[in-house]
Design an enzyme around this catalytic site. Structure first.
Site, PDB file in Angstrom:
ATOM      1  N   SER A 168       0.842  -1.196   0.000  1.00  0.00           N
ATOM      2  CA  SER A 168       0.000   0.000   0.000  1.00  0.00           C
ATOM      3  C   SER A 168       0.873   1.239   0.000  1.00  0.00           C
ATOM      4  CB  SER A 168      -0.875   0.007   1.258  1.00  0.00           C
ATOM      5  OG  SER A 168      -1.497   1.265   1.402  1.00  0.00           O
ATOM      6  N   TYR A 201      -0.611  -0.775  10.891  1.00  0.00           N
ATOM      7  CA  TYR A 201      -0.972  -1.278   9.550  1.00  0.00           C
ATOM      8  C   TYR A 201       0.044  -0.763   8.526  1.00  0.00           C
ATOM      9  CZ  TYR A 201      -3.503  -1.587   5.096  1.00  0.00           C
ATOM     10  OH  TYR A 201      -3.848  -1.841   3.785  1.00  0.00           O
ATOM     11  N   LYS A 205       2.681  -2.868   6.008  1.00  0.00           N
ATOM     12  CA  LYS A 205       2.755  -2.723   4.548  1.00  0.00           C
ATOM     13  C   LYS A 205       4.185  -2.347   4.114  1.00  0.00           C
ATOM     14  CE  LYS A 205      -0.755  -4.397   3.739  1.00  0.00           C
ATOM     15  NZ  LYS A 205      -1.108  -5.384   2.706  1.00  0.00           N
TER      16      LYS A 205
HETATM   17  N1  LIG Z   1      -8.975  -1.522   0.327  1.00  0.00           N
HETATM   18  C1  LIG Z   1      -7.995  -0.629   0.360  1.00  0.00           C
HETATM   19  O1  LIG Z   1      -8.229   0.588   0.429  1.00  0.00           O
HETATM   20  C2  LIG Z   1      -6.570  -1.096   0.293  1.00  0.00           C
HETATM   21  C3  LIG Z   1      -5.571  -0.128   0.069  1.00  0.00           C
HETATM   22  C4  LIG Z   1      -4.238  -0.538   0.029  1.00  0.00           C
HETATM   23  C5  LIG Z   1      -3.935  -1.879   0.208  1.00  0.00           C
HETATM   24  N2  LIG Z   1      -4.933  -2.790   0.437  1.00  0.00           N
HETATM   25  C6  LIG Z   1      -4.543  -4.186   0.644  1.00  0.00           C
HETATM   26  O2  LIG Z   1      -5.309  -4.988  -0.234  1.00  0.00           O
HETATM   27  C7  LIG Z   1      -5.459  -6.292   0.338  1.00  0.00           C
HETATM   28  C8  LIG Z   1      -6.902  -6.732   0.233  1.00  0.00           C
HETATM   29  O3  LIG Z   1      -7.698  -5.857   0.980  1.00  0.00           O
HETATM   30  P1  LIG Z   1      -9.259  -5.648   0.698  1.00  0.00           P
HETATM   31  O4  LIG Z   1      -9.462  -4.204   0.565  1.00  0.00           O
HETATM   32  O5  LIG Z   1      -9.725  -6.562  -0.361  1.00  0.00           O
HETATM   33  O6  LIG Z   1      -9.844  -6.083   2.122  1.00  0.00           O
HETATM   34  P2  LIG Z   1     -11.013  -7.096   2.512  1.00  0.00           P
HETATM   35  O7  LIG Z   1     -12.177  -6.912   1.595  1.00  0.00           O
HETATM   36  O8  LIG Z   1     -11.222  -6.909   3.973  1.00  0.00           O
HETATM   37  O9  LIG Z   1     -10.353  -8.516   2.224  1.00  0.00           O
HETATM   38  C9  LIG Z   1      -9.340  -9.028   3.046  1.00  0.00           C
HETATM   39  C10 LIG Z   1      -9.202 -10.510   2.795  1.00  0.00           C
HETATM   40  O10 LIG Z   1      -8.174 -11.018   3.662  1.00  0.00           O
HETATM   41  C11 LIG Z   1      -8.694 -12.167   4.314  1.00  0.00           C
HETATM   42  N3  LIG Z   1      -8.066 -12.443   5.611  1.00  0.00           N
HETATM   43  C12 LIG Z   1      -8.071 -11.662   6.708  1.00  0.00           C
HETATM   44  N4  LIG Z   1      -7.453 -12.323   7.723  1.00  0.00           N
HETATM   45  C13 LIG Z   1      -7.075 -13.521   7.240  1.00  0.00           C
HETATM   46  C14 LIG Z   1      -6.416 -14.642   7.793  1.00  0.00           C
HETATM   47  N5  LIG Z   1      -6.048 -14.697   9.090  1.00  0.00           N
HETATM   48  N6  LIG Z   1      -6.172 -15.715   6.998  1.00  0.00           N
HETATM   49  C15 LIG Z   1      -6.551 -15.715   5.719  1.00  0.00           C
HETATM   50  N7  LIG Z   1      -7.210 -14.690   5.134  1.00  0.00           N
HETATM   51  C16 LIG Z   1      -7.460 -13.606   5.892  1.00  0.00           C
HETATM   52  C17 LIG Z   1     -10.173 -11.860   4.488  1.00  0.00           C
HETATM   53  O11 LIG Z   1     -10.895 -13.026   4.820  1.00  0.00           O
HETATM   54  P3  LIG Z   1     -12.354 -12.909   5.550  1.00  0.00           P
HETATM   55  O12 LIG Z   1     -13.319 -12.489   4.497  1.00  0.00           O
HETATM   56  O13 LIG Z   1     -12.571 -14.286   6.058  1.00  0.00           O
HETATM   57  O14 LIG Z   1     -12.184 -11.889   6.638  1.00  0.00           O
HETATM   58  C18 LIG Z   1     -10.491 -11.293   3.111  1.00  0.00           C
HETATM   59  O15 LIG Z   1     -10.633 -12.339   2.191  1.00  0.00           O
HETATM   60  C19 LIG Z   1      -4.914  -6.197   1.756  1.00  0.00           C
HETATM   61  O16 LIG Z   1      -3.610  -6.729   1.768  1.00  0.00           O
HETATM   62  C20 LIG Z   1      -4.868  -4.713   2.025  1.00  0.00           C
HETATM   63  O17 LIG Z   1      -3.879  -4.348   2.965  1.00  0.00           O
HETATM   64  C21 LIG Z   1      -6.224  -2.423   0.458  1.00  0.00           C
END
Ligand SMILES: NC(=O)c1ccc[n+]([C@@H]2O[C@H](COP(=O)([O-])OP(=O)(O)OC[C@H]3O[C@@H](n4cnc5c(N)ncnc54)[C@H](OP(=O)(O)O)[C@@H]3O)[C@@H](O)[C@H]2O)c1
Length: 286
Positions: A168, A201, A205
């Protein structure tokens, strides 16, 4: 332009683009962690829409993975969508996942996307702080466990495989004071090291970026390892963020999960000449 202003400018001025239609992933197998929801699900859908033969959704809760599978199959009926259980809090679960991946006849693309954003200190089942455990330690271990099947596939097919770690832009924003402690990881497990707001967090990252660079420097040419910033996207990642005004901020600045997915698949499929790189707004950045 760095910092918060630059971030806001980029969110408003850049629009992520889907993979070109002519990209054909037929015959290939991909693993996407966190593939049941958010950016992981969008990435799996978008890879499937470009002819990917098999996608493995690595998910914590299989029933959620089954629902995601149906969503992908509705759009891409010829893709073999499999749901494999994976808990990044559990070393046994990750090792079992790695062993299962060794049974695949090929593994071309891995997107390590699963992550959490916790603003309160929480210990994971492993004993480590949760952001560090899931985002960094889990991601790092999986990258090692999946390296061999990626390398074997590259050798068999004569073309490099792809490993993409989701980081990120916020990795620029942490002071990462724990780096000065005699044992950085042990320090991060102490509640008084946690810091304010998103700081932990952000550090997790940064650890993603440091890890992927180091891994890239020690890995041969068989696997292209890069990191990607998906941009701020409206997903369930932000569910436990109660910062005043965060809802409005996200409404104004966040991209859709599909647009975040565009960034992830761009990093995982394109940029074949970049290694150990940080890809943001679909371009390699410093
Ligand atoms: N959204 C943003 O603004 C943003 C910005 C920068 C970077 N990111 C990065 O993008 C990635 C995806 O984020 P997202 O926005 O798609 O978030 P999200 O919708 O909350 O998805 C997160 C995923 O990670 C899984 N997860 C959490 N804990 C876990 C564990 N202990 N073991 C296995 N899986 C686990 C969740 O499973 P469950 O559904 O079971 O909880 C879900 O499938 C992350 O690495 C995040 O840091 C996101």
């Amino acid at each position: 332009m760095g910092g918060l202003l630059g971030f806001m400018y980029r969110q408003l001025s850049f629009t992520p683009k889907p993979l070109p239609q002519e990209i054909n992933l037929s015959g290939k197998t991909a693993i996407v962690t966190g593939g049941n929801v958010g950016l992981g699900l969008e990435s799996a859908k978008q890879l499937a829409s470009r002819g990917l033969s098999r996608v493995i959704l690595a998910v914590r809760t299989p029933s959620k993975g089954e629902a995601a599978k149906q969503e992908i199959i509705r759009e891409s009926p010829s893709c073999d969508v499999q749901v494999w259980q994976l808990d990044q809090e559990s070393y046994d679960s990750m090792r079992a996942f790695g062993e299962r991946a060794q049974t695949l006849d090929r593994l071309d693309i891995v997107i390590l996307c699963a992550g959490v954003k916790l603003l309160e200190f929480t210990k994971s089942n492993s004993g480590h702080e949760m952001n560090v455990q899931v985002n960094h330690l889990g991601t790092a271990l999986l990258s090692l466990l999946l390296l061999d099947p990626l390398q074997q596939t590259a050798k068999k097919k004569g073309t490099p495989s792809r490993l993409t770690i989701v980081t990120s832009e916020v990795h620029f924003w942490t002071e990462f004071k724990e780096k000065n402690a005699p044992d950085t990881l042990a320090r991060m497990d102490e509640p008084d090291s946690f810091g304010q707001g998103m700081d932990r967090y952000n550090s997790s990252k940064l650890l993603n970026v440091l890890w992927l660079r180091e891994l890239n420097s020690k890995t041969g040419s068989d696997v292209i390892i890069n990191g990607v910033n998906p941009g701020l996207c409206a997903s369930s990642l932000h569910r436990s963020d109660t910062t005043p005004g965060i809802g409005t901020f996200n409404t104004v600045f966040a991209w859709t999960p599909a647009q975040g997915g565009h960034c992830l698949v761009d990093a995982a499929v394109r940029h074949p000449d970049n290694r150990g790189a940080y890809i943001s707004e679909q371009k390699v950045k410093q």
